[in-house]
Motif scaffolding. Structure first.
Motif, PDB file in Angstrom:
ATOM      1  N   ILE A  74       0.840  -1.189   0.000  1.00 62.05           N
ATOM      2  CA  ILE A  74       0.000   0.000   0.000  1.00 62.05           C
ATOM      3  C   ILE A  74       0.880   1.246   0.000  1.00 62.05           C
ATOM      4  CG2 ILE A  74      -0.211   0.207   2.523  1.00 62.05           C
ATOM      5  CD1 ILE A  74      -3.209   0.967   1.933  1.00 62.05           C
ATOM      6  N   PRO A  75       0.520   2.282  -0.757  1.00 63.08           N
ATOM      7  CA  PRO A  75       1.303   3.526  -0.726  1.00 63.08           C
ATOM      8  C   PRO A  75       1.252   4.175   0.655  1.00 63.08           C
ATOM      9  CG  PRO A  75      -0.144   3.458  -2.644  1.00 63.08           C
ATOM     10  CD  PRO A  75      -0.576   2.332  -1.750  1.00 63.08           C
ATOM     11  N   VAL A  76       2.421   4.498   1.182  1.00 67.32           N
ATOM     12  CA  VAL A  76       2.536   5.172   2.480  1.00 67.32           C
ATOM     13  C   VAL A  76       3.330   6.458   2.273  1.00 67.32           C
ATOM     14  CG1 VAL A  76       3.385   5.025   4.853  1.00 67.32           C
ATOM     15  CG2 VAL A  76       2.455   2.979   3.727  1.00 67.32           C
ATOM     16  N   TYR A  77       2.723   7.582   2.626  1.00 68.28           N
ATOM     17  CA  TYR A  77       3.348   8.890   2.430  1.00 68.28           C
ATOM     18  C   TYR A  77       3.884   9.385   3.769  1.00 68.28           C
ATOM     19  CZ  TYR A  77       1.204   8.746  -2.159  1.00 68.28           C
ATOM     20  OH  TYR A  77       0.848   8.374  -3.438  1.00 68.28           O
ATOM     21  N   PHE A  78       5.143   9.853   3.731  1.00 69.49           N
ATOM     22  CA  PHE A  78       5.913  10.115   4.941  1.00 69.49           C
ATOM     23  C   PHE A  78       6.651  11.443   4.790  1.00 69.49           C
ATOM     24  CE2 PHE A  78       6.377   7.048   8.270  1.00 69.49           C
ATOM     25  CZ  PHE A  78       7.446   7.448   9.057  1.00 69.49           C
ATOM     26  N   PRO A  79       6.881  12.159   5.896  1.00 64.77           N
ATOM     27  CA  PRO A  79       7.717  13.362   5.786  1.00 64.77           C
ATOM     28  C   PRO A  79       9.075  13.021   5.191  1.00 64.77           C
ATOM     29  CG  PRO A  79       6.669  13.265   7.938  1.00 64.77           C
ATOM     30  CD  PRO A  79       6.403  11.945   7.268  1.00 64.77           C
ATOM     31  N   LYS A  80       9.536  13.845   4.281  1.00 58.82           N
ATOM     32  CA  LYS A  80      10.773  13.560   3.553  1.00 58.82           C
ATOM     33  C   LYS A  80      11.952  13.342   4.493  1.00 58.82           C
ATOM     34  CE  LYS A  80      13.747  15.457  -0.080  1.00 58.82           C
ATOM     35  NZ  LYS A  80      13.931  16.574  -1.063  1.00 58.82           N
ATOM     36  N   SER A  82      12.279  12.068   7.364  1.00 59.40           N
ATOM     37  CA  SER A  82      12.357  10.830   8.138  1.00 59.40           C
ATOM     38  C   SER A  82      11.895   9.603   7.362  1.00 59.40           C
ATOM     39  CB  SER A  82      11.544  10.970   9.433  1.00 59.40           C
ATOM     40  OG  SER A  82      10.217  11.379   9.152  1.00 59.40           O
ATOM     41  N   ALA A  83      11.757   9.729   6.049  1.00 52.19           N
ATOM     42  CA  ALA A  83      11.266   8.613   5.239  1.00 52.19           C
ATOM     43  C   ALA A  83      12.197   7.403   5.317  1.00 52.19           C
ATOM     44  CB  ALA A  83      11.097   9.049   3.792  1.00 52.19           C
ATOM     45  N   LYS A  84      13.481   7.636   5.574  1.00 54.66           N
ATOM     46  CA  LYS A  84      14.411   6.506   5.665  1.00 54.66           C
ATOM     47  C   LYS A  84      14.020   5.550   6.785  1.00 54.66           C
ATOM     48  CE  LYS A  84      17.751   8.910   8.636  1.00 54.66           C
ATOM     49  NZ  LYS A  84      19.165   9.360   8.778  1.00 54.66           N
ATOM     50  N   LEU A  85      13.383   6.071   7.850  1.00 53.93           N
ATOM     51  CA  LEU A  85      12.944   5.212   8.947  1.00 53.93           C
ATOM     52  C   LEU A  85      11.827   4.285   8.491  1.00 53.93           C
ATOM     53  CD1 LEU A  85      12.909   7.858  11.821  1.00 53.93           C
ATOM     54  CD2 LEU A  85      14.664   6.130  11.348  1.00 53.93           C
ATOM     55  N   ALA A  86      10.946   4.791   7.635  1.00 56.54           N
ATOM     56  CA  ALA A  86       9.868   3.955   7.112  1.00 56.54           C
ATOM     57  C   ALA A  86      10.414   2.853   6.223  1.00 56.54           C
ATOM     58  CB  ALA A  86       8.862   4.817   6.354  1.00 56.54           C
ATOM     59  N   ARG A  87      11.502   3.146   5.538  1.00 53.11           N
ATOM     60  CA  ARG A  87      12.086   2.154   4.624  1.00 53.11           C
ATOM     61  C   ARG A  87      12.820   1.041   5.369  1.00 53.11           C
ATOM     62  NH1 ARG A  87      13.058   6.986   1.369  1.00 53.11           N
ATOM     63  NH2 ARG A  87      11.599   6.888  -0.396  1.00 53.11           N
ATOM     64  N   GLU A  88      13.004   1.196   6.673  1.00 49.37           N
ATOM     65  CA  GLU A  88      13.612   0.145   7.470  1.00 49.37           C
ATOM     66  C   GLU A  88      12.597  -0.894   7.922  1.00 49.37           C
ATOM     67  OE1 GLU A  88      15.486   2.282  10.625  1.00 49.37           O
ATOM     68  OE2 GLU A  88      17.033   3.167   9.315  1.00 49.37           O
ATOM     69  N   THR A  89      11.323  -0.701   7.560  1.00 54.27           N
ATOM     70  CA  THR A  89      10.261  -1.639   7.890  1.00 54.27           C
ATOM     71  C   THR A  89       9.991  -2.555   6.692  1.00 54.27           C
ATOM     72  OG1 THR A  89       8.406  -0.298   7.083  1.00 54.27           O
ATOM     73  CG2 THR A  89       9.271   0.211   9.286  1.00 54.27           C
ATOM     74  N   SER A  90       8.985  -3.402   6.806  1.00 54.22           N
ATOM     75  CA  SER A  90       8.625  -4.293   5.696  1.00 54.22           C
ATOM     76  C   SER A  90       7.864  -3.570   4.598  1.00 54.22           C
ATOM     77  CB  SER A  90       7.777  -5.452   6.215  1.00 54.22           C
ATOM     78  OG  SER A  90       6.505  -5.001   6.664  1.00 54.22           O
ATOM     79  N   GLU A  96       8.045   9.940  -0.269  1.00 48.70           N
ATOM     80  CA  GLU A  96       8.477  11.107   0.504  1.00 48.70           C
ATOM     81  C   GLU A  96       7.628  12.316   0.134  1.00 48.70           C
ATOM     82  OE1 GLU A  96      12.554  11.818  -0.264  1.00 48.70           O
ATOM     83  OE2 GLU A  96      13.228   9.872   0.540  1.00 48.70           O
ATOM     84  N   ALA A  97       7.331  13.130   1.130  1.00 48.92           N
ATOM     85  CA  ALA A  97       6.594  14.366   0.888  1.00 48.92           C
ATOM     86  C   ALA A  97       7.312  15.519   1.575  1.00 48.92           C
ATOM     87  CB  ALA A  97       5.161  14.260   1.401  1.00 48.92           C
ATOM     88  N   ALA A  98       7.676  16.522   0.801  1.00 51.24           N
ATOM     89  CA  ALA A  98       8.301  17.727   1.334  1.00 51.24           C
ATOM     90  C   ALA A  98       7.233  18.771   1.626  1.00 51.24           C
ATOM     91  CB  ALA A  98       9.306  18.280   0.330  1.00 51.24           C
ATOM     92  N   LEU A  99       7.571  19.718   2.475  1.00 48.78           N
ATOM     93  CA  LEU A  99       6.636  20.798   2.786  1.00 48.78           C
ATOM     94  C   LEU A  99       6.193  21.508   1.510  1.00 48.78           C
ATOM     95  CD1 LEU A  99       8.112  22.497   5.983  1.00 48.78           C
ATOM     96  CD2 LEU A  99       5.950  21.264   5.793  1.00 48.78           C
ATOM     97  N   GLY A 100       4.902  21.699   1.390  1.00 50.42           N
ATOM     98  CA  GLY A 100       4.343  22.381   0.237  1.00 50.42           C
ATOM     99  C   GLY A 100       4.078  21.488  -0.947  1.00 50.42           C
ATOM    100  N   GLU A 101       4.502  20.233  -0.868  1.00 49.60           N
ATOM    101  CA  GLU A 101       4.293  19.306  -1.984  1.00 49.60           C
ATOM    102  C   GLU A 101       2.831  18.890  -2.066  1.00 49.60           C
ATOM    103  OE1 GLU A 101       6.061  15.049  -3.671  1.00 49.60           O
ATOM    104  OE2 GLU A 101       7.076  16.115  -2.033  1.00 49.60           O
ATOM    105  N   SER A 102       2.328  18.840  -3.292  1.00 46.46           N
ATOM    106  CA  SER A 102       0.948  18.459  -3.560  1.00 46.46           C
ATOM    107  C   SER A 102       0.927  17.284  -4.523  1.00 46.46           C
ATOM    108  CB  SER A 102       0.173  19.647  -4.156  1.00 46.46           C
ATOM    109  OG  SER A 102      -1.129  19.270  -4.529  1.00 46.46           O
ATOM    110  N   ASP A 121      11.279  16.547  16.258  1.00 43.16           N
ATOM    111  CA  ASP A 121      11.421  15.609  15.147  1.00 43.16           C
ATOM    112  C   ASP A 121      10.640  16.086  13.926  1.00 43.16           C
ATOM    113  OD1 ASP A 121      13.123  13.744  16.355  1.00 43.16           O
ATOM    114  OD2 ASP A 121      11.456  12.764  17.385  1.00 43.16           O
ATOM    115  N   PRO A 122      10.982  15.579  12.728  1.00 51.27           N
ATOM    116  CA  PRO A 122      10.254  15.980  11.518  1.00 51.27           C
ATOM    117  C   PRO A 122       8.780  15.597  11.617  1.00 51.27           C
ATOM    118  CG  PRO A 122      12.297  14.854  10.950  1.00 51.27           C
ATOM    119  CD  PRO A 122      12.110  14.670  12.421  1.00 51.27           C
ATOM    120  N   GLN A 123       7.932  16.511  11.185  1.00 53.62           N
ATOM    121  CA  GLN A 123       6.490  16.274  11.222  1.00 53.62           C
ATOM    122  C   GLN A 123       5.826  17.159  10.177  1.00 53.62           C
ATOM    123  OE1 GLN A 123       2.660  16.457  14.309  1.00 53.62           O
ATOM    124  NE2 GLN A 123       4.715  16.226  15.158  1.00 53.62           N
ATOM    125  N   VAL A 124       4.766  16.652   9.565  1.00 55.19           N
ATOM    126  CA  VAL A 124       3.962  17.463   8.651  1.00 55.19           C
ATOM    127  C   VAL A 124       2.503  17.386   9.063  1.00 55.19           C
ATOM    128  CG1 VAL A 124       5.532  17.124   6.695  1.00 55.19           C
ATOM    129  CG2 VAL A 124       3.554  15.598   6.979  1.00 55.19           C
TER     130      VAL A 124
END
Length: 246
Positions: A74-80, A82-90, A96-102, A121-124
């Motif tokens: 499933i697509p999972v959208y994450f703050p840019k 800290s996205a590397k932390l999400a990639r350490e999961t299954s 990745e989503a940067a501020l202002g990205e649509s 910590d990074p948060q959007v």
């Protein structure tokens, strides 16, 4: 657009043909002892096309539950940042989503905007917009100066989903400040007002109260109602699984 409340900070947003979920949580973090509300298997809230995560903390990002109930693809959208932390999961479909990205997910437009994390910590915050309605979900932000910029750029909003528990932490290795790391009930009403929201949906309260590690502010619902005594906002107090049509 329909908002469905999940436990803690989660919501499911239903558009005309597309559903997304924000910060879904099933596995309650053990460091907070036992939860003070019921956590339901995520499939009980219905199917989703994508997952939006405001930040990587364990009470907002539950990769095991996402994998178990929605699948690793499933697509999972994450703050840019800290996205590397999400990639350490299954999970193997991290975006990745940067501020202002649509970007678009089906018939919904998603925008990443400002949110300020209480421990740095990074948060959007996520804005979700359909052809006619628009909401903002602000994770577990504290009070900040970006409200006016968000309102000017993206407002007004049909609903603002805002934290209200004014949590005070005493974390190992960190000097206690005694200051809340999330919005208070009064600040949430003020933030919703500045954002031009017609409805305030309180999130991020009840489940965690484990002093001194994590202390929730008292009398949340009474204080929300008092802060909104002029009834300028529609105050939508939702239990898990309840819905609100915008």
């Amino acid at each position: 657009m329909i908002i469905q409340k999940l436990p803690w900070a989660g919501i499911r947003v239903q558009g005309e043909t597309t559903n997304v979920v924000i910060d879904p949580l099933f596995h309650f973090p053990s460091k907070f002892n036992l939860p003070h509300e019921t956590f339901y298997p995520l499939h009980e809230f219905g199917p989703v096309d994508a997952v939006l995560i405001t930040h990587h903390h364990g009470d907002h990002f539950d990769p095991e539950a996402i994998s178990a109930f929605y699948g690793d693809d499933i697509p999972v959208y994450f703050p840019k940042e800290s996205a590397k932390l999400a990639r350490e999961t299954s999970l193997n479909n991290i975006h990745e989503a940067a501020l202002g990205e649509s970007f678009s997910i089906g018939d919904l437009t998603i925008i990443a905007t400002y949110s300020v994390d209480g421990i740095g910590d990074p948060q959007v915050a996520w804005i979700v917009e359909s052809s006619e309605k628009k909401l903002i979900h602000c994770g577990d932000t504290l009070w900040h100066g970006y409200w006016w910029k968000i309102a000017k750029t993206y407002g007004p909003f049909d609903a603002a989903c805002l934290p209200v528990n004014a949590a005070v932490l005493e974390l190992p290795g960190m000097t206690p400040s005694g200051q809340p790391i999330t919005l208070s009930p009064e600040q949430a009403v003020s933030a919703a007002t500045v954002l031009g929201a017609s409805t305030l949906v309180p999130i991020h309260y009840t489940a965690i109260h484990h002093p001194p590690l994590y202390t929730e502010t008292p009398n949340i619902l009474v204080r929300l109602q008092a802060a909104n005594a002029d009834n300028k906002l529609n105050l939508a107090i939702l239990a898990s699984k309840e819905t609100l049509s915008l």
